[in-house]
Design an enzyme around this catalytic site. Structure first.
Site, PDB file in Angstrom:
ATOM      1  N   ALA A 125      21.957  20.717  10.324  1.00  0.00           N
ATOM      2  CA  ALA A 125      21.367  21.383  11.493  1.00  0.00           C
ATOM      3  C   ALA A 125      21.720  22.871  11.503  1.00  0.00           C
ATOM      4  CB  ALA A 125      21.871  20.714  12.772  1.00  0.00           C
ATOM      5  N   CYS A 129      29.881  30.811   6.403  1.00  0.00           N
ATOM      6  CA  CYS A 129      29.582  32.158   6.891  1.00  0.00           C
ATOM      7  C   CYS A 129      30.878  32.785   7.412  1.00  0.00           C
ATOM      8  CB  CYS A 129      28.493  32.127   7.965  1.00  0.00           C
ATOM      9  SG  CYS A 129      28.865  31.085   9.390  1.00  0.00           S
ATOM     10  N   GLY A 144      18.576  23.381  10.305  1.00  0.00           N
ATOM     11  CA  GLY A 144      17.532  23.061   9.347  1.00  0.00           C
ATOM     12  C   GLY A 144      17.104  24.166   8.406  1.00  0.00           C
ATOM     13  N   GLY A 145      17.760  25.317   8.427  1.00  0.00           N
ATOM     14  CA  GLY A 145      17.352  26.408   7.543  1.00  0.00           C
ATOM     15  C   GLY A 145      17.402  26.030   6.079  1.00  0.00           C
ATOM     16  N   ASP A 173      26.864  23.210   3.617  1.00  0.00           N
ATOM     17  CA  ASP A 173      27.029  24.443   4.384  1.00  0.00           C
ATOM     18  C   ASP A 173      28.007  24.090   5.507  1.00  0.00           C
ATOM     19  OD1 ASP A 173      26.471  27.164   5.071  1.00  0.00           O
ATOM     20  OD2 ASP A 173      25.243  26.432   6.718  1.00  0.00           O
TER      21      ASP A 173
END
Length: 510
Positions: free
Chosen positions: A112, A232, A114-115, A179
């Protein structure tokens, strides 16, 4: 400049040295906005032709573009048609560096909103399977919505903790994306509120979580498969230390080079008193003072088919898998593997029956409007009825794995009394080449915005010059696929020269 935590600033000064002033200055730079074209629906060239935005290519992303804030692409009908995904430029990088091929089995473990899932699904080109998972139910629903918006037909959207999936999918996937949830240091410039959250849950908290997640991810990767780990955040504790932990605990895993870019920086092999695996230099970092994007960490890994294979490093840099370089006695604590939790909703799911004779009769009327490759969707071998809902399910084996899932296959619509109501996700999979009854509007036609608000449309001009080759005729009433420059937005029902709006209430704009 936003107030930043002192401990964070001290760490960044140690990491960057003489580049630290440039890094601080980057917080005064304007934020960059990005979109990624959905190449499963439209080519880059066609998108550039029809998009009314100020577009500049992102140099390290093949289908990525910068746009200007005033463009407001989220408000344009093309967004509702799923022609692009709005995404921070650096965040586009992981999916662009994991080499997904049509036919692969792909897992996005922390998917989530969803990129990355939508990007990898587009790379599958409708072949293979994407399992997109998020542990948070609300976030998993947002993930499902974005996959539906993109017109993805081969996804299985799950809502499970990683250890449950690892039990069900041992060495199953060709490609795995991790991620990982992180402290978000790379987003401080974009979203200052993240800096406040960092004070409560910083790198130490997330590093422990990431070490657990990455081992489960590696266990689901096939021998010979590839995995991508990204965050990130800038903290080595969440990046190189996590990779080192993985390589120590899963000796069949190794870092491999990824497609490089001149603005990328190498990963660290040491910080303060801690040494990381020497192959961490193959990882890449994105720094906001060097590139037009926020901070990111990137690592591409492979699982050896030959389990005894070592990293291709000089002997003095080899890792002995005991917790440090050869001869080192320093060890990182082992992760505790959780046992399977029993709970509601994980009982075995029975196969739902195929449509009965009367149900097929109702469905046949709508399916007769399908054409081209979509005609095969009327093959009832792959149609399931659950309650009054109709699904196209080309891959059923996942449902036998006792997994919480939000969607397997495509939700086609609802069986009502003596009729079938097609769904919004079904509309977004179709096109002017696969559905025989369409109404096409120019991209700047204000009626498209009216449609997205749920309003009734008058379409006399389209009937005069569109479907009937330019001659006004009495049109057969019934379902129409509403198009923006040839790309689907949803369904309407034509009666005379009026279209009754069938855009779902939950999708409508205010």
């Amino acid at each position: 400049m936003t107030d930043l935590p002192e401990r964070f600033l001290k760490t960044m000064q140690e990491l960057l040295g003489e580049e630290y002033p440039s890094f601080l200055a980057s917080f005064e730079d304007r934020r960059r906005y990005g979109l990624r074209v959905n190449t499963s629906k439209i080519t880059k060239e066609e998108f550039e032709r029809i998009a009314p935005f100020h577009l500049t290519p992102i140099p390290w992303i093949k289908n990525g573009y910068y746009y200007e804030k005033e463009d407001d692409p989220a408000g344009h009908p093309f967004y509702a048609a799923g022609l692009y995904y709005l995404q921070e430029p650096s965040a586009m990088t992981p999916a662009s560096r994991l080499p997904v091929e049509p036919g692969d089995r792909v897992l996005d473990l922390c998917a989530a909103p969803g990129g990355k899932a939508t990007a990898m699904a587009a790379d599958l080109k409708g072949r293979g399977q994407l399992v997109a998972n998020d542990i948070n139910t609300a976030r998993a629903r947002a993930l499902l919505r974005n996959l539906e918006l993109f017109g993805i037909r081969n996804s299985f959207v799950t809502n499970e903790p990683p250890y449950i999936l690892a039990e069900k999918f041992p060495e199953y996937f060709d490609k795995v994306m991790v991620d990982a949830p992180c402290s978000g240091e790379g987003m401080f410039r974009k979203n200052p509120a993240v800096a406040e959250a960092w004070l409560e849950k910083g790198p130490e908290y997330f590093s422990a979580l990431q070490k657990e997640i990455i081992l489960y991810a590696a266990d689901m990767l096939k021998p010979g498969g590839t995995m991508f780990y990204s965050t990130c955040t800038f903290s080595p504790l969440e990046n190189e230390a996590v990779i080192t932990w993985l390589l120590e605990n899963r000796p069949e895993m190794r870092l491999i080079p990824m497609e490089d870019y001149e603005g990328f920086s190498e990963g660290f092999i040491s910080f303060r008193e801690e040494r990381f695996h020497p192959s961490c230099r193959l990882a890449r970092r994105i720094w906001p003072h060097r590139m037009g994007g926020e901070g990111h960490f990137l690592a591409l890994l492979a699982k050896d088919e030959d389990r005894g294979k070592k990293n291709d490093l000089p002997a003095e840099e080899q890792w002995d898998n005991s917790g440090g370089p050869a001869g080192s006695e320093e060890k990182i604590g082992k992760t505790r593997k959780k046992g399977r939790k029993k709970g509601p909703g994980r009982s075995a799911r029975e196969h739902d029956p195929r449509p009965g004779k009367e149900q097929r009769k109702i469905l046949d009327e709508f399916f007769s409007l399908l054409k081209g490759p979509m005609e095969s969707w009327s093959d009832y071998e792959w149609i399931e009825i659950r309650g009054d809902k109709v699904y196209y399910v080309p891959e059923r084996s996942y449902q036998d794995k006792e997994i919480h899932f939000l969607r397997n296959g495509v939700y086609l619509g609802d069986l009502k009394k003596n009729r079938f109501e097609p769904s919004q996700p079904f509309a977004l999979i179709l096109s002017k080449d696969t559905f025989s009854s369409c109404l096409n509007f120019s991209g700047d036609d204000e009626r498209l915005n009216a449609y997205l608000r749920g309003e009734t449309l008058t379409v006399d001009d389209l009937l005069m010059s569109g479907e009937d080759g330019g001659e006004r005729k009495t049109m057969k009433k019934g379902w129409r696929l509403i198009l923006a420059e040839g790309y689907p937005l949803g369904f309407g029902k034509l009666s005379g020269d009026i279209v009754k709006n069938k855009y779902p209430a939950g999708w409508r704009r205010r």
